[in-house]
Design an enzyme around this catalytic site. Structure first.
Site, mmCIF file in Angstrom:
data_model
loop_
_atom_site.group_PDB
_atom_site.id
_atom_site.type_symbol
_atom_site.label_atom_id
_atom_site.label_comp_id
_atom_site.label_asym_id
_atom_site.label_seq_id
_atom_site.Cartn_x
_atom_site.Cartn_y
_atom_site.Cartn_z
ATOM 1 N N GLY A 52 -28.696 17.674 14.128
ATOM 2 C CA GLY A 52 -29.043 16.291 14.013
ATOM 3 C C GLY A 52 -29.364 15.939 12.723
ATOM 4 O O GLY A 52 -29.036 14.833 12.403
ATOM 5 N N GLN A 102 -21.945 19.508 11.403
ATOM 6 C CA GLN A 102 -22.324 20.337 12.709
ATOM 7 C C GLN A 102 -23.353 21.298 12.663
ATOM 8 O O GLN A 102 -24.330 21.231 13.239
ATOM 9 C CB GLN A 102 -21.081 20.779 13.294
ATOM 10 C CG GLN A 102 -21.182 21.092 14.681
ATOM 11 C CD GLN A 102 -21.211 20.133 15.851
ATOM 12 O OE1 GLN A 102 -21.018 19.165 15.291
ATOM 13 N NE2 GLN A 102 -21.717 20.418 16.734
ATOM 14 N N THR A 143 -1.281 7.977 1.368
ATOM 15 C CA THR A 143 -1.781 8.569 2.404
ATOM 16 C C THR A 143 -1.194 9.911 2.735
ATOM 17 O O THR A 143 -0.315 10.273 2.304
ATOM 18 C CB THR A 143 -1.513 7.533 3.808
ATOM 19 O OG1 THR A 143 -0.193 7.598 3.922
ATOM 20 C CG2 THR A 143 -1.909 6.326 3.483
ATOM 21 N N GLU A 166 -4.394 7.349 -3.409
ATOM 22 C CA GLU A 166 -3.110 7.959 -4.179
ATOM 23 C C GLU A 166 -1.957 8.504 -2.952
ATOM 24 O O GLU A 166 -1.470 9.493 -3.428
ATOM 25 C CB GLU A 166 -3.620 8.959 -5.001
ATOM 26 C CG GLU A 166 -4.366 8.417 -6.152
ATOM 27 C CD GLU A 166 -4.431 9.453 -7.347
ATOM 28 O OE1 GLU A 166 -3.802 9.953 -7.694
ATOM 29 O OE2 GLU A 166 -5.593 8.803 -8.337
ATOM 30 N N THR A 208 -9.501 1.451 -8.644
ATOM 31 C CA THR A 208 -10.513 2.365 -9.060
ATOM 32 C C THR A 208 -10.995 2.005 -10.294
ATOM 33 O O THR A 208 -9.950 1.776 -11.381
ATOM 34 C CB THR A 208 -10.072 3.888 -8.811
ATOM 35 O OG1 THR A 208 -9.886 4.246 -7.420
ATOM 36 C CG2 THR A 208 -11.173 4.684 -9.172
ATOM 37 N N GLY A 211 1.026 -1.184 0.102
ATOM 38 C CA GLY A 211 -0.021 -0.148 -0.139
ATOM 39 C C GLY A 211 0.815 1.242 0.024
ATOM 40 O O GLY A 211 1.275 1.508 -0.920
HETATM 41 N N1 COS Z 1 9.599 10.540 -9.534
HETATM 42 C C1 COS Z 1 10.428 9.639 -10.079
HETATM 43 N N2 COS Z 1 11.103 8.820 -9.514
HETATM 44 C C2 COS Z 1 11.033 8.678 -8.193
HETATM 45 C C3 COS Z 1 9.856 9.499 -7.540
HETATM 46 C C4 COS Z 1 9.149 10.302 -8.343
HETATM 47 N N3 COS Z 1 8.298 11.169 -7.898
HETATM 48 N N4 COS Z 1 10.039 9.128 -6.277
HETATM 49 C C5 COS Z 1 10.935 8.065 -6.003
HETATM 50 N N5 COS Z 1 11.447 7.748 -7.229
HETATM 51 C C6 COS Z 1 12.343 6.899 -7.664
HETATM 52 C C7 COS Z 1 13.726 7.259 -6.677
HETATM 53 O O1 COS Z 1 14.641 8.331 -7.238
HETATM 54 C C8 COS Z 1 14.283 5.923 -6.612
HETATM 55 O O2 COS Z 1 15.043 5.595 -7.563
HETATM 56 P P1 COS Z 1 16.633 4.793 -7.672
HETATM 57 O O3 COS Z 1 15.898 3.209 -7.284
HETATM 58 O O4 COS Z 1 16.913 4.929 -9.092
HETATM 59 O O5 COS Z 1 17.338 5.497 -6.582
HETATM 60 C C9 COS Z 1 13.128 5.047 -6.360
HETATM 61 O O6 COS Z 1 12.257 5.581 -6.954
HETATM 62 C C10 COS Z 1 12.810 4.479 -5.160
HETATM 63 O O7 COS Z 1 12.509 5.589 -4.285
HETATM 64 P P2 COS Z 1 12.478 5.649 -2.826
HETATM 65 O O8 COS Z 1 13.664 5.095 -2.195
HETATM 66 O O9 COS Z 1 12.150 7.152 -2.231
HETATM 67 O O10 COS Z 1 11.328 4.667 -2.648
HETATM 68 P P3 COS Z 1 10.539 4.203 -1.389
HETATM 69 O O11 COS Z 1 10.291 2.604 -1.273
HETATM 70 O O12 COS Z 1 11.227 4.866 -0.001
HETATM 71 O O13 COS Z 1 8.995 4.964 -1.387
HETATM 72 C C11 COS Z 1 7.295 6.229 -1.451
HETATM 73 C C12 COS Z 1 8.957 5.889 -1.546
HETATM 74 C C13 COS Z 1 6.886 6.170 -0.106
HETATM 75 C C14 COS Z 1 7.182 7.943 -1.648
HETATM 76 C C15 COS Z 1 6.530 5.670 -2.330
HETATM 77 O O14 COS Z 1 6.337 4.275 -2.081
HETATM 78 C C16 COS Z 1 4.932 6.106 -2.373
HETATM 79 O O15 COS Z 1 4.719 7.212 -3.189
HETATM 80 N N6 COS Z 1 4.011 5.313 -1.801
HETATM 81 C C17 COS Z 1 2.926 5.652 -1.668
HETATM 82 C C18 COS Z 1 2.098 4.962 -2.570
HETATM 83 C C19 COS Z 1 0.586 5.230 -3.234
HETATM 84 O O16 COS Z 1 0.578 6.613 -3.450
HETATM 85 N N7 COS Z 1 -0.199 4.428 -3.329
HETATM 86 C C20 COS Z 1 -1.578 4.688 -3.590
HETATM 87 C C21 COS Z 1 -1.653 3.725 -4.580
HETATM 88 S S1 COS Z 1 -2.264 4.231 -6.289
HETATM 89 S S2 COS Z 1 -3.967 4.803 -6.562
#
Ligand code: COS
Length: 383
Positions: free
Chosen positions: A340, A336, A365, A363, A157, A130
């Site tokens: 009621g 509010q 949290t 998209e 979705t 997630g």
């Molecule tokens: N644009 C382009 N590249 C991106 C990026 C962005 N906005 N954000 C991250 N990346 C790239 C990073 O540069 C990194 O690249 P390298 O592997 O080449 O170094 C890679 O992606 C991994 O990035 P990071 O280490 O920051 O990833 P994490 O696993 O720590 O996760 C978050 C980052 C938490 C921000 C991400 O997992 C996220 O957005 N989670 C929420 C997901 C979401 O929105 N879910 C809803 C479902 S879709 S409706």
């Protein structure tokens, strides 16, 4: 405030506002109660060219961008945040193709989406992936001129109503998120099936389902971009669509404020309409101010994205955090003000509150959005 919208954008906003009021609002309670998918509204939106707005001229679209998508999402959400998602959810599913598709893939998939003939869905989330989107387990194995997909996506979705899914799956599991790739998977691909349809608190007019891949076969040229580039496809897509979620939240908040003002004018207590009490006026003034601040942030960010900026993850995340928190606060205050009656399903306030909640969750949290904002700040300060 007109936010320097072009004449075309102002006309579009007027049209969407009229359609929301005259066509969407009257059916909103029905679709909320039944959880049926609003196919009649999809047909109407297609006739009004709403699905063309975010697609370029060469592929059947009207060449609009995040601004146009935000404008119609806001206006439709003012009447029903769930019905608005038929368009916004399709944009989410289509953006990976718009941003990363080859010319051939765009020609193949986008015109039918633009016509409103095909809805789209974006398949990233899985039961154990997630917020940690990099933890997806769905596999895509290359076999000759095909990829074979196995795995389960959930909370999708437009799941079950879309004809086109964009899917993030691992082509190289050993590499984790760097081994993820993005694919276009038509709903009728052999091995694709729809699982559980979710019974949700809000946005009940929007279909949310599992999408299951069991030896699901697609042609190898349905890979979007390059193998291993799937996580970036997902992140760049979300950067572009989060202002749209913010616009949905904004519309829900505006709808709740409109209803609260109308009700406060009508409702009499202590021999006068309750809007004459300062306690109510202060609440309404705060609601209106927060809504306008959210709108200013969303329209400015949309303009920034549409004018070709390359770096807008932070601003997109800010839009989503701020507008969704405003929506939750404003809709709670609207309940509010209705007192009621606000708690009863006979009045629209409780639906706005239920619909608002998801905008703080999906998209990404709001906790994840704040991480994104903070990470960007830390990097900017380090420069
Ligand atoms: N644009 C382009 N590249 C991106 C990026 C962005 N906005 N954000 C991250 N990346 C790239 C990073 O540069 C990194 O690249 P390298 O592997 O080449 O170094 C890679 O992606 C991994 O990035 P990071 O280490 O920051 O990833 P994490 O696993 O720590 O996760 C978050 C980052 C938490 C921000 C991400 O997992 C996220 O957005 N989670 C929420 C997901 C979401 O929105 N879910 C809803 C479902 S879709 S409706």
């Amino acid at each position: 405030m007109d936010y320097f919208l072009t004449e075309d954008q102002q006309e579009l906003r007027q049209l969407a506002r009229k359609v929301a009021k005259e066509k969407v609002y009257p059916v909103a309670a029905h679709y909320d109660q039944t959880g049926e998918f609003p196919w009649d509204m999809v047909k109407l939106f297609a006739e009004l060219d709403f699905f063309r707005l975010f697609i370029d001229f060469d592929h059947g679209g009207m060449g609009g961008g995040v601004t146009e998508l935000s404008l119609i999402t806001e206006e439709l959400s003012r009447a029903c945040g769930g019905i608005a998602l038929a368009v916004a959810g399709t944009a989410l599913g289509a953006f990976p193709i718009i941003l990363f598709g080859s010319e051939e893939q765009k020609q193949k998939f986008l015109p039918k989406i633009a016509d409103g003939e095909h809805l789209a869905g974006f398949c990233l989330t899985e039961p154990s992936a997630g917020s940690d989107a990099g933890a997806v387990k769905t596999r895509a194995e290359r076999k000759g001129d095909k990829y074979i997909l196995n795995g389960k996506k959930h909370f999708i979705t437009n799941g079950g109503v879309a004809q086109i899914y964009t899917v993030i799956a691992l082509t190289n599991p050993a590499k984790g998120s760097r081994g993820a790739s993005a694919f276009v998977v038509p709903a009728d691909a052999p091995g694709l099936s729809i699982g559980k349809k979710e019974d949700k608190m809000g946005i009940r007019a929007s279909a949310t389902s599992e999408v299951i891949f069991e030896d699901c076969e697609i042609p190898a040229d349905y890979l979007l971009g390059r193998e291993g580039g799937g996580f970036a496809v997902a992140m760049k897509t979300l950067d572009r669509t989060r202002p749209g979620v913010a616009a949905q939240a904004l519309g829900i908040a505006q709808g709740a404020l409109d209803a609260a003002v109308a009700y406060a004018k009508e409702r009499e207590q202590f021999g006068q309409s309750v809007i004459s009490f300062q306690a109510i006026q202060v609440m309404l003034a705060d609601m209106a101010t927060q809504i306008e601040a959210a709108r200013a942030l969303i329209y400015s960010t949309a303009k920034m994205i549409d004018s070709g900026s390359k770096n807008f993850s932070k601003e997109s995340a800010m839009c989503k955090v701020y507008a969704s928190d405003v929506a939750m606060k404003v809709t709670t205050d609207a309940v509010q003000i209705f007192g009621g009656y606000g708690y009863m399903k006979d009045y629209p306030a409780e639906k706005y509150m239920r619909d608002a909640k998801i905008t703080q969750i999906y998209e990404g949290t709001n906790q994840i959005q704040r991480n994104v904002i903070a990470q960007k700040l830390i990097r900017e300060i380090a420069k």
